[in-house]
Design a protein around this motif. Structure first.
Motif: not given
Length: 251
Positions: A51-55, A207-210, A237-238
Motif C-alpha cells: 500500500r502507498v498513499h492513495g493506492g 523524495t516523499d516517504a513512500s 523510515h529514519k
C-alpha cells in the motif's frame, strides 16, 4: 463479485500496472473505495501488494516507470511541501539550476517564479512548459523523449549537460535503499541524473516517504553524499536510511 475473486482481480491488475490508485481499482471492480482499501490491507498482510498513499503498488521484481498522469497525483500534498521547502532554503537570486523530470521537482516551478533572475535547465517536458508559463528563463534538453515519464534522455542530452555548470540540481528518485543507493528503473534516466550530479555545486534529492526503503534497477548516486529533502519521517523510515545522511524534513 465474491471477495476472493475481487481481490485476485485487484492483485493481478496491480501487478500488471505496477502502481494503481484506489479510485481506479474501485472503478475496475464496481466497488466502493472503502471496500478497496480494506482489500488492500488484507492483500498487503499476505505480502501480495504494497500500500502507498492513495493506492497500492506491485511487489513483483523491480519496479518499472509509472505513467505520468498517475505519478503526478500520488502524494501530491507531500510533493508540494517538499518543493516549497527546497526553493525557500536552497535557491538564490540569479542561480542557474538543473530541475530534473521528477514530479516533486516539477512542483518547484511556482515557487521558483518568486526568485528573481533564476534560470533553469530541465529534461522534463511538463517542467519546461510550466516554467515558461510562469515566466522563468528555461532551457529544455534535446534528445529522446520517454513515452511514460516524458523525460528527455540519451547521448545528445548527456553531451549538452557536459557543457553546463549549475549552482544546484534538484533530483527525483524512485527509491532510496538501506545502503543509501538512489535508484530509478531506467538506466538512461540514471545516466542523466549522474551527469546532473557531476555538473552541480550542490545536489538535492527530493523524495516523499513512500520511496524510503525502495530499490529499483539502476543506481545513480548515494544519499550519503547529498542532501535529501523529504517530509517528516517516522522512526521506521529514519531507521531504514544509513547513518549520517544529510536529511531535511519539510514541515
Amino acid at each position: 463479485m465474491l471477495t476472493q475473486k475481487r481481490r485476485k482481480l485487484i492483485e493481478n491488475y496491480i501487478n500488471q500496472h505496477e502502481l494503481c490508485r484506489v479510485c481506479d481499482l474501485s472503478e475496475l471492480t464496481a466497488t466502493s473505495e472503502s471496500t478497496i482499501r480494506r482489500d488492500l490491507i488484507q492483500l498487503e498482510k499476505k505480502g501480495l501488494v504494497k500500500r502507498v498513499h492513495g493506492g497500492a503498488q506491485s511487489v513483483k521484481n523491480f519496479a518499472h516507470d509509472v505513467s505520468q498522469h498517475i505519478r503526478f497525483t500520488m502524494n501530491h500534498d507531500d510533493k508540494v511541501r517538499i518543493a516549497r521547502y527546497a526553493v525557500k532554503h536552497y535557491v538564490h537570486e540569479n542561480d542557474y539550476l538543473f530541475i530534473d523530470a521528477g514530479t516533486t521537482s516539477y512542483e518547484m516551478v511556482p515557487f521558483l517564479a518568486e526568485v528573481p533572475g533564476v534560470t533553469i535547465v530541465t529534461n522534463g517536458i511538463e517542467t519546461a512548459l510550466s516554467a515558461v508559463g510562469h515566466g522563468i528563463s528555461t532551457m529544455l534538453l534535446g534528445g529522446k523523449i520517454k513515452e511514460d515519464t516524458h523525460a528527455v534522455v540519451g547521448e545528445s542530452a548527456l553531451q549538452q549537460l557536459q557543457n553546463m555548470n549549475f549552482a544546484a540540481c534538484f533530483i527525483g528518485t524512485n527509491g532510496i535503499d538501506r545502503l543509501g543507493n538512489l535508484t530509478t528503473p531506467d538506466p538512461e534516466e540514471a545516466a542523466i541524473k549522474k551527469m546532473e550530479i557531476a555538473q552541480s555545486d550542490h545536489i538535492y534529492v527530493l523524495t516523499d516517504a513512500s520511496k524510503i526503503g525502495e530499490r529499483n534497477f539502476a543506481i545513480f548516486g548515494n544519499a550519503k553524499n547529498i542532501t535529501v529533502i523529504t517530509t517528516v519521517l517516522n522512526t521506521q523510515h529514519k531507521n531504514t536510511l544509513p547513518a549520517k545522511v544529510d536529511l531535511k524534513e519539510a514541515k
